[in-house]
Structure formats: C-alpha cells, structure tokens
Design an enzyme around this catalytic site. Structure first.
Site: not given
Length: 354
Positions: A47, A89
């Site tokens: 991740h 992100h």
C-alpha cells in the site's frame, strides 16, 4: 485536452524480488488452507509501497516493498498541469512533500474544493512535471512512524513512468512478474480540468507491454465511472474500491461484476468491530462476491496499535490471520514484509511435509 503519453522517466533502482500473479480459478492448491477465489494464497499488495517504513509513494518505498516480497505495488495517481501522472495520494502536495519550504512556490498556495472537500495548499495541477523536480517526500505521520520519518527529504516524487521502469527492472532481474496496482485519484476533478487520468494511464501501461487480462496489472478506483471508462480502453483487469459506506449488497455486486473483476473493500466490510472496538464476526461479503466470480482484496493492514482492534492491540499478526481465514484474495499492507511473513507461515504450516 487530447490524450498524452507520459514523457517523464528515470532510472529504476536495482532490485531482486519474487511476485505471484494468477488469473485462473481452480480448487485449493499450494498448501493454502482457506477458500480464496482461485484456491491460491492471497496476493500481498504494498500500500503506497512499504509506506510503514519509508515515505509513501517514493521509489525507495516501492523498491523496499518489492525486495520484501510484495506481489503488487500500489501507486496512487494524480496529474500535473502538463499531463504527467504523478505517484501521490493527494492532489494537495504539502501533506507528504516539502513544498511549503520552497519560497518560489509561496504565491501558488490557494484554496479550492476537491471532490466536495475544501482544501488549502499547493495543488499538483498548478505545476508542471519539471517544476516539481526539487520536491522531496515526507512521512505523512512522523510522530507515529519515526523510522520512516528519518528518511524525510531524501527522495523525490516519482512519475508513473519511473514506477513502471522500477517494476520492469525488478522483473528482468527476478525473472518473474511483479504486479502494478495503480489507482485513479480524484478522476472527476482532473477530468474537469482537461486532465483525464484514464487515457494517459492506459497509454503508459500499453506502452510498457501490459495489454491483456493476463498482465500483472490491476486498475483500481473508488469512482465506478472511471472504471467503466477504463473498461472501454483496455482489457487490463479492474477493481472497484469500496469504503465502509459503499453499499455492497447483492445488486451492487452484480453491477460491479459488469465492469470489474474484483472488489477492494475496507476491512470493516469483511469483518466489522463492535461498540468497544473489538473485532467481530465475518460478514457474508466474500462468499457473495466469490459466487459472482469477484475476488476480494481488503485495505488497509497497519501494524501500529492505533490501527488495530481493541482486543488485538499488540497482535497485528493475529488480526491479519483472522482476516485471511475468511478467504480474502488479497491484502493491502503498509508493512508488506511482515504481511508476506504471515502468509508464508500459513503456507508452510499447511503444506504436506516432504
């Protein structure tokens, strides 16, 4: 604005790693004790890279994850003003970079609404790829992750093309596929600016030789329309992300199965917590998804106590094992090395002695 191919590249780091990639369903094999869709052990998805140990979305975080045995690395993608896909992100850059320290960019700080949320800071679409070269990545949670924060300021912010080069270098060295699991972030926001993510993403992946459903690539988004657009552009597999409030009843899963091959579900969709924050009983999600041929990948596994259930504060491995026992097909993890060790331990214990 017309579709553009990514031009921002760079040398990939030398790596050695192994990766599992599967496409076919079948009976349980390989010593895995739980009922995954294809009978194989679940994939370990790094991740944002090994984001529990290095600043997220840096080549160093991805390289470490691959070296630790992650099956897939996961770059989130946003777009610069000149259409280069950047691994971040957030559309706002000060959360994980040192942009606030660059006096030359002070006048570009502004406030805008992104996906319904008002934000103030420096936004990626206001900069060209070249302008962002001086930026250095920072740990998102420096007090929680001091080991990672020790690397603040050492690494730049990579483009998708650089991530692809990193992965392909690792593939050549290891002789095995290493998966890429990119996410389109804020796709409606960027489309409204004439910077649609989907076309550039597909161009880059096809240009790298990844074109079919057999390729080690999974395309993910929270936005169903982004995934439907991708379905019209490529045969690469797609994953519908689903937060805790995303409805995953039978009708919703049937709809997802029309344009995606997997669901990327928040952990609470798989096993919820009770009023005291303790881990509860598994839901029916995995059984219902598997019945429709959909794999299920859960996010996000983090080993720090603040992310763990109240009854498993010092037991991240136990939490992970309880989730794996549900038949999960993949797990997103901030510490992929530790996650790989748990998965491998279960394989070893379930394999017949030789």
């Amino acid at each position: 604005m017309k579709r553009r191919r990514l031009l921002a590249g760079g040398a990939a780091l030398p790596l050695l790693a192994a990766c599992a990639h599967r496409t076919a369903a079948g009976p349980p094999t390989g010593g895995w004790p739980y009922a995954t869709l294809d009978g194989q052990p679940p994939i370990v998805i790094a991740h944002r890279g090994a984001s529990g140990e290095r600043p997220e979305h840096t080549l160093a975080a991805y390289a470490l994850a691959i070296d630790q045995g992650a099956d897939y690395i996961e770059p989130d993608l946003v777009s610069t003003r000149d259409g280069v896909l950047l691994a971040r992100h957030d559309a706002e850059l000060s959360l994980t970079t040192d942009i606030a320290q660059h006096a030359a960019f002070a006048a570009r700080r502004r406030t805008q609404v992104v996906d319904g949320t008002s934000m103030t800071g420096w936004f990626v679409e206001d900069f060209t790829w070249q302008e962002l070269q001086p930026l250095r990545a920072r740990e998102r949670w420096p007090e929680l992750r001091q080991q990672s924060a020790a690397f603040d300021g050492r690494f730049g912010v990579p483009s998708l093309q650089q991530v692809i080069e990193l992965v392909q270098t690792a593939q050549r060295r290891s002789g095995r596929p290493i998966g890429l699991y990119p996410e389109t972030k804020h796709p409606r926001h960027f489309a409204a600016l004439g910077l649609a993510l989907e076309g550039s993403l597909v161009d880059a992946l096809h240009g790298a030789g990844w074109r079919s459903a057999a390729a080690p690539v999974l395309l993910q988004s929270f936005d169903p329309d982004s995934l439907r657009t991708l379905a019209g552009l490529t045969a690469l597999r797609r994953v519908q992300l689903a937060g805790e409030r995303f409805t995953l009843n039978d009708a919703a899963l049937r709809s997802v199965a029309q344009y995606a091959q997997a669901v990327g579900a928040a952990k609470a969709q798989v096993i919820g917590r009770d009023a005291q924050g303790r881990l509860g009983a598994p839901t029916s999600l995995i059984a219902r998804a598997h019945a429709l041929g959909l794999a299920v990948h859960a996010w996000t596994f983090r080993r720090e106590a603040s992310f763990l259930p109240a009854d498993l504060q010092s037991q991240p491995d136990e939490e992970l094992q309880r989730f794996l026992a549900t038949g999960l097909d993949g797990v997103f993890a901030d510490q992929p090395g530790a996650t790989r060790a748990v998965v491998q331990g279960l394989i070893d214990r379930s394999s017949p002695a030789r």
